[in-house]
Design an enzyme around this catalytic site. Structure first.
Site, PDB file in Angstrom:
ATOM      1  N   GLU A  13       9.367  17.238  14.285  1.00  0.00           N
ATOM      2  CA  GLU A  13       9.794  17.226  12.920  1.00  0.00           C
ATOM      3  C   GLU A  13       8.893  18.177  12.082  1.00  0.00           C
ATOM      4  O   GLU A  13       7.768  18.175  11.967  1.00  0.00           O
ATOM      5  CB  GLU A  13       9.579  15.582  12.631  1.00  0.00           C
ATOM      6  CG  GLU A  13      10.059  15.675  11.263  1.00  0.00           C
ATOM      7  CD  GLU A  13       9.742  13.980  10.643  1.00  0.00           C
ATOM      8  OE1 GLU A  13       8.707  13.607  10.732  1.00  0.00           O
ATOM      9  OE2 GLU A  13      10.833  13.389  10.064  1.00  0.00           O
TER      10      GLU A  13
ATOM     11  N   GLY B  85       6.752   5.865   7.716  1.00  0.00           N
ATOM     12  CA  GLY B  85       6.138   7.168   8.042  1.00  0.00           C
ATOM     13  C   GLY B  85       6.197   7.979   9.171  1.00  0.00           C
ATOM     14  O   GLY B  85       7.297   7.902   9.834  1.00  0.00           O
ATOM     15  N   SER B  86       5.171   8.801   9.445  1.00  0.00           N
ATOM     16  CA  SER B  86       5.215   9.734  10.552  1.00  0.00           C
ATOM     17  C   SER B  86       4.964   8.957  12.135  1.00  0.00           C
ATOM     18  O   SER B  86       4.346   7.844  12.050  1.00  0.00           O
ATOM     19  CB  SER B  86       3.967  10.693  10.389  1.00  0.00           C
ATOM     20  OG  SER B  86       2.897   9.976  10.388  1.00  0.00           O
TER      21      SER B  86
ATOM     22  N   CYS C 248      13.743  11.669   6.047  1.00  0.00           N
ATOM     23  CA  CYS C 248      13.679  11.548   7.464  1.00  0.00           C
ATOM     24  C   CYS C 248      15.144  11.735   7.989  1.00  0.00           C
ATOM     25  O   CYS C 248      15.018  11.902   9.417  1.00  0.00           O
ATOM     26  CB  CYS C 248      13.432   9.892   7.544  1.00  0.00           C
ATOM     27  SG  CYS C 248      14.293   8.870   6.514  1.00  0.00           S
TER      28      CYS C 248
ATOM     29  N   LYS D  63       0.814  -1.226   0.007  1.00  0.00           N
ATOM     30  CA  LYS D  63       0.005  -0.227  -0.040  1.00  0.00           C
ATOM     31  C   LYS D  63       0.972   1.296  -0.144  1.00  0.00           C
ATOM     32  O   LYS D  63       1.405   1.802   0.998  1.00  0.00           O
ATOM     33  CB  LYS D  63      -0.873  -0.061   1.321  1.00  0.00           C
ATOM     34  CG  LYS D  63      -2.418   0.742   1.243  1.00  0.00           C
ATOM     35  CD  LYS D  63      -2.029   2.003   0.995  1.00  0.00           C
ATOM     36  CE  LYS D  63      -1.910   3.284   2.018  1.00  0.00           C
ATOM     37  NZ  LYS D  63      -1.623   4.559   1.443  1.00  0.00           N
TER      38      LYS D  63
ATOM     39  N   GLU E 149       9.693   2.630  10.910  1.00  0.00           N
ATOM     40  CA  GLU E 149      10.675   3.280  10.783  1.00  0.00           C
ATOM     41  C   GLU E 149       9.919   4.991  10.632  1.00  0.00           C
ATOM     42  O   GLU E 149       9.249   5.187   9.484  1.00  0.00           O
ATOM     43  CB  GLU E 149      11.189   3.033   9.269  1.00  0.00           C
ATOM     44  CG  GLU E 149      11.969   1.840   9.358  1.00  0.00           C
ATOM     45  CD  GLU E 149      13.280   1.891  10.198  1.00  0.00           C
ATOM     46  OE1 GLU E 149      13.774   2.857  10.579  1.00  0.00           O
ATOM     47  OE2 GLU E 149      13.681   0.804  10.713  1.00  0.00           O
TER      48      GLU E 149
HETATM   49  P1  NAD Z   1       2.215   9.374   6.755  1.00  0.00           P
HETATM   50  O1  NAD Z   1       2.499   8.719   8.216  1.00  0.00           O
HETATM   51  O2  NAD Z   1       1.372  10.356   6.820  1.00  0.00           O
HETATM   52  O3  NAD Z   1       2.068   8.323   5.947  1.00  0.00           O
HETATM   53  C1  NAD Z   1       2.878   7.090   5.697  1.00  0.00           C
HETATM   54  C2  NAD Z   1       1.936   5.879   5.011  1.00  0.00           C
HETATM   55  O4  NAD Z   1       1.083   5.614   5.677  1.00  0.00           O
HETATM   56  C3  NAD Z   1       1.167   6.225   3.822  1.00  0.00           C
HETATM   57  O5  NAD Z   1       1.194   5.178   2.838  1.00  0.00           O
HETATM   58  C4  NAD Z   1      -0.289   6.633   4.334  1.00  0.00           C
HETATM   59  O6  NAD Z   1      -1.187   6.293   3.550  1.00  0.00           O
HETATM   60  C5  NAD Z   1      -0.348   5.485   5.341  1.00  0.00           C
HETATM   61  N1  NAD Z   1      -1.171   5.638   6.721  1.00  0.00           N
HETATM   62  C6  NAD Z   1      -1.579   7.050   7.169  1.00  0.00           C
HETATM   63  N2  NAD Z   1      -2.413   6.801   8.120  1.00  0.00           N
HETATM   64  C7  NAD Z   1      -2.710   5.350   8.066  1.00  0.00           C
HETATM   65  C8  NAD Z   1      -3.466   4.731   9.257  1.00  0.00           C
HETATM   66  N3  NAD Z   1      -4.264   5.145   9.861  1.00  0.00           N
HETATM   67  N4  NAD Z   1      -3.360   3.260   8.910  1.00  0.00           N
HETATM   68  C9  NAD Z   1      -2.389   2.893   8.056  1.00  0.00           C
HETATM   69  N5  NAD Z   1      -1.773   3.583   7.229  1.00  0.00           N
HETATM   70  C10 NAD Z   1      -1.912   4.754   7.143  1.00  0.00           C
HETATM   71  O7  NAD Z   1       3.753   9.754   6.556  1.00  0.00           O
HETATM   72  P2  NAD Z   1       4.118  10.588   5.138  1.00  0.00           P
HETATM   73  O8  NAD Z   1       3.696  11.912   5.247  1.00  0.00           O
HETATM   74  O9  NAD Z   1       3.792   9.791   4.117  1.00  0.00           O
HETATM   75  O10 NAD Z   1       5.919  10.404   5.314  1.00  0.00           O
HETATM   76  C11 NAD Z   1       6.546  11.328   6.028  1.00  0.00           C
HETATM   77  C12 NAD Z   1       7.133  10.620   7.401  1.00  0.00           C
HETATM   78  O11 NAD Z   1       7.748   9.554   7.046  1.00  0.00           O
HETATM   79  C13 NAD Z   1       8.141  11.334   7.917  1.00  0.00           C
HETATM   80  O12 NAD Z   1       7.708  11.447   9.383  1.00  0.00           O
HETATM   81  C14 NAD Z   1       9.376  10.528   7.909  1.00  0.00           C
HETATM   82  O13 NAD Z   1      10.353  11.017   8.943  1.00  0.00           O
HETATM   83  C15 NAD Z   1       8.969   9.487   7.919  1.00  0.00           C
HETATM   84  N6  NAD Z   1       9.966   8.558   7.158  1.00  0.00           N
HETATM   85  C16 NAD Z   1      10.882   7.888   7.817  1.00  0.00           C
HETATM   86  C17 NAD Z   1      11.639   7.175   7.210  1.00  0.00           C
HETATM   87  C18 NAD Z   1      12.764   6.378   7.992  1.00  0.00           C
HETATM   88  O14 NAD Z   1      13.041   5.185   7.805  1.00  0.00           O
HETATM   89  N7  NAD Z   1      12.838   6.350   9.577  1.00  0.00           N
HETATM   90  C19 NAD Z   1      11.998   7.373   5.990  1.00  0.00           C
HETATM   91  C20 NAD Z   1      11.229   8.090   5.227  1.00  0.00           C
HETATM   92  C21 NAD Z   1      10.171   8.890   5.727  1.00  0.00           C
END
Ligand code: NAD
Length: 498
Positions: A385, A228-229, A284, A175, A250
């Site tokens: 962040e 993600g976040s 990130c 996804k 992550e």
């Molecule tokens: P996000 O958390 O908004 O979304 C990430 C993914 O999660 C997307 O596919 C989104 O559709 C999905 N998602 C959102 N809500 C969800 C839910 N309730 N249930 C299941 N899935 C859900 O993050 P973003 O804005 O896409 O990415 C940015 C973030 O990712 C930043 O915080 C960044 O630091 C982090 N990031 C971390 C790393 C790492 O390796 N530590 C690498 C890249 C990005």
């Protein structure tokens, strides 16, 4: 080409069962709709998970070297389509073309690295305390793995998660982020061309709170790998905890570069510019804090501000552009809100600090690269962040104060120190609380043969890449074999010792 019919399961491209769609927009010009994709809900995710569950048995029993051949071919196809994917990436999420090529290269490197795991040891043999008993421990697949990925590394991150899971014999439901469905479709098309059998990799595009949440909840999915976040990660990890589902997270970062008085200042300035503003600060590993020792603070600040002002913004498709747009309107407004918070907290904007609306930039989501002075470790802008082209300078007196400032956040992904003194360097390597530490290098720049991930609230203890990439998608099975043909029962710890 696949308009709307962009889910892939049971070896076929299919529209969402509800008929709902979502659009992908070019963030450099929001008038440009790049494509229309399936907006999936629970029924779509369940169909994809069932497809993965059905394919699991035969993929698990496919010899690992053969699975490796498919991943190797995927590496070759990614190489052949590198430029096309990079251009698609610049259009879909905005990073400048040279960085987009790097994102694809990371997936190529990962494919070749992991393909070889098909012929590598995947366990170990230990001696038994009993006679004529053979013991070994072996990695085995976990079943159906659900991958939930962000938009900021739309080819690299799926490859970090997918190739290890595939070489281990798992099947996948993928996804991707709602901002980058087109790249996910292209990625899966290449996997099909590489020979991935029907049902082994399944794609559901859609929103996080719909398709993402359904994937987390699906009973057919044994493991979730999420990047993600921190906010979403915390929610997913707690749901998985309740269901006793395996989960690797992550998450966010609040990375810092430390510049000591004895640093190579030119190198440190270049490192700070790249770490703070590369990918418009949406990495990130982006350095949204620069911790500078008093003796060089003035020179460093003047130079950093001057070079920040000179950065060229625009559509990343133009090779002369250094900073592209941020990914969407919500992100743009969030960055602007953080800058306002910084000002009210007493930090001083030296350059930037506004949404850009002039000329060619008017239709895109552009934020002026921003440098704050007088940032203090307790401020929200020094703790949270921002995920945009914003950094702040924190002044310190000593190495001790610098290391303590660097460690002063809830995150622990990437920290860097610039010094020419070997003692300072080794103290930083020992004391910095981060999954990745750099000496005389920027906070971004990981290589795939080393583990990638963070300490503290950046994750839940897992790592991607390196040999540790196999941990999240495998279980250990310990096996004991008695080849004695004796009729005597010999019990471990009871009949063998003393
Ligand atoms: P996000 O958390 O908004 O979304 C990430 C993914 O999660 C997307 O596919 C989104 O559709 C999905 N998602 C959102 N809500 C969800 C839910 N309730 N249930 C299941 N899935 C859900 O993050 P973003 O804005 O896409 O990415 C940015 C973030 O990712 C930043 O915080 C960044 O630091 C982090 N990031 C971390 C790393 C790492 O390796 N530590 C690498 C890249 C990005």
């Amino acid at each position: 080409m696949h308009t709307g019919a962009t889910n892939y399961y049971d070896g076929k491209w299919q529209p969402s069962l509800s008929g709902k769609t979502l659009d992908s927009i070019n963030p450099a010009n929001s008038d440009r709709v790049l494509g229309t994709y399936a907006r999936s809900e629970t029924a779509d995710v369940e169909a994809a998970a069932q497809s993965a569950a059905n394919a699991y048995h035969s993929w698990r029993l496919t010899p690992a070297p053969k699975r490796g051949t498919v991943i190797f071919r995927m590496g070759q196809l990614l190489e052949a389509h590198k430029e096309q994917l990079a251009q698609q990436m610049t259009a879909e999420m905005g990073k400048v073309i040279v960085e987009a090529r790097g994102d694809v290269q990371e997936a190529i490197d990962m494919a070749y690295y992991i393909a070889a795991f098909g012929r590598m040891p995947n366990g170990h043999i230990a001696p038994s305390e009993r006679e004529d008993i053979f013991c070994m421990a072996q990695r085995v697949p976990v079943g159906v793995v659900g991958l939930i990925t962000p938009w900021n590394f739309p080819i690299a991150i799926p490859s970090w998660k997918m190739f290890p899971a595939l070489i281990a014999g798992n099947t996948i439901v993928f996804k991707p982020a709602e901002d980058t469905p087109g790249l996910a479709v292209s990625f899966v098309e290449l996997l099909i061309e590489a020979g991935i059998p029907s049902g082994v990799v399944n794609l559901v595009t859609g929103n996080g709170n719909e398709a993402g949440a359904a994937l987390v909840e699906s009973k057919s999915v044994s493991t979730i790998s999420f990047t993600g976040s921190t906010e979403v990660g915390r929610h997913i990890a707690s749901r998985c905890g309740q269901m006793m589902k395996r989960v690797s997270c992550e998450l966010g970062g609040k990375n810092a570069i430390v510049v000591l008085d004895d640093a190579n200042l030119e190198l440190a300035i270049k490192g700070a510019l790249w770490s703070a503003f590369g990918t418009a600060g949406q990495r990130c590993t982006a350095a949204s804090r620069v911790i500078v020792q008093r003796g060089v603070k003035k020179r460093f600040t003047v130079e950093l501000v001057e070079r920040t002002r000179a950065l060229k913004l625009g559509s990343g498709a133009d090779a002369s552009i250094e900073i592209g747009p941020v990914v969407n309107q919500a992100q743009l407004l969030r960055i602007d809100r953080y800058v306002e918070i910084g000002k009210t907290e007493g930090a001083q904007v030296l350059t930037g600090g506004s949404i850009l609306k002039d000329g060619d930039l008017a239709k895109g989501y552009f934020y002026a690269p921003t440098v704050f002075d007088s940032m203090e470790i307790g401020m929200r802008i020094a703790q949270e962040e921002i995920f945009g082209p914003v950094t702040g300078i924190i002044e310190v007196e000593s190495l001790e104060e610098a290391l303590s400032a660097a460690n002063s956040t809830a995150y622990g992904l990437s920290l860097s120190l610039y010094t020419r003194d070997v003692n300072n360097a080794f103290r930083a390597m020992r004391d910095l609380e981060a999954g990745i530490v750099y000496i005389n290098l920027p906070t971004s720049g990981a290589e795939i043969q080393l583990p990638f991930g963070g300490m503290k609230q950046t994750g839940n203890g897992h790592r991607e890449a390196g040999i540790m990439a196999m941990d999240y998608c495998t279980e250990w099975k310990s096996i004991y074999v008695n080849f004695s043909d004796s009729e005597e029962l010999v019990r471990a710890q009871i009949d063998t010792i003393g």
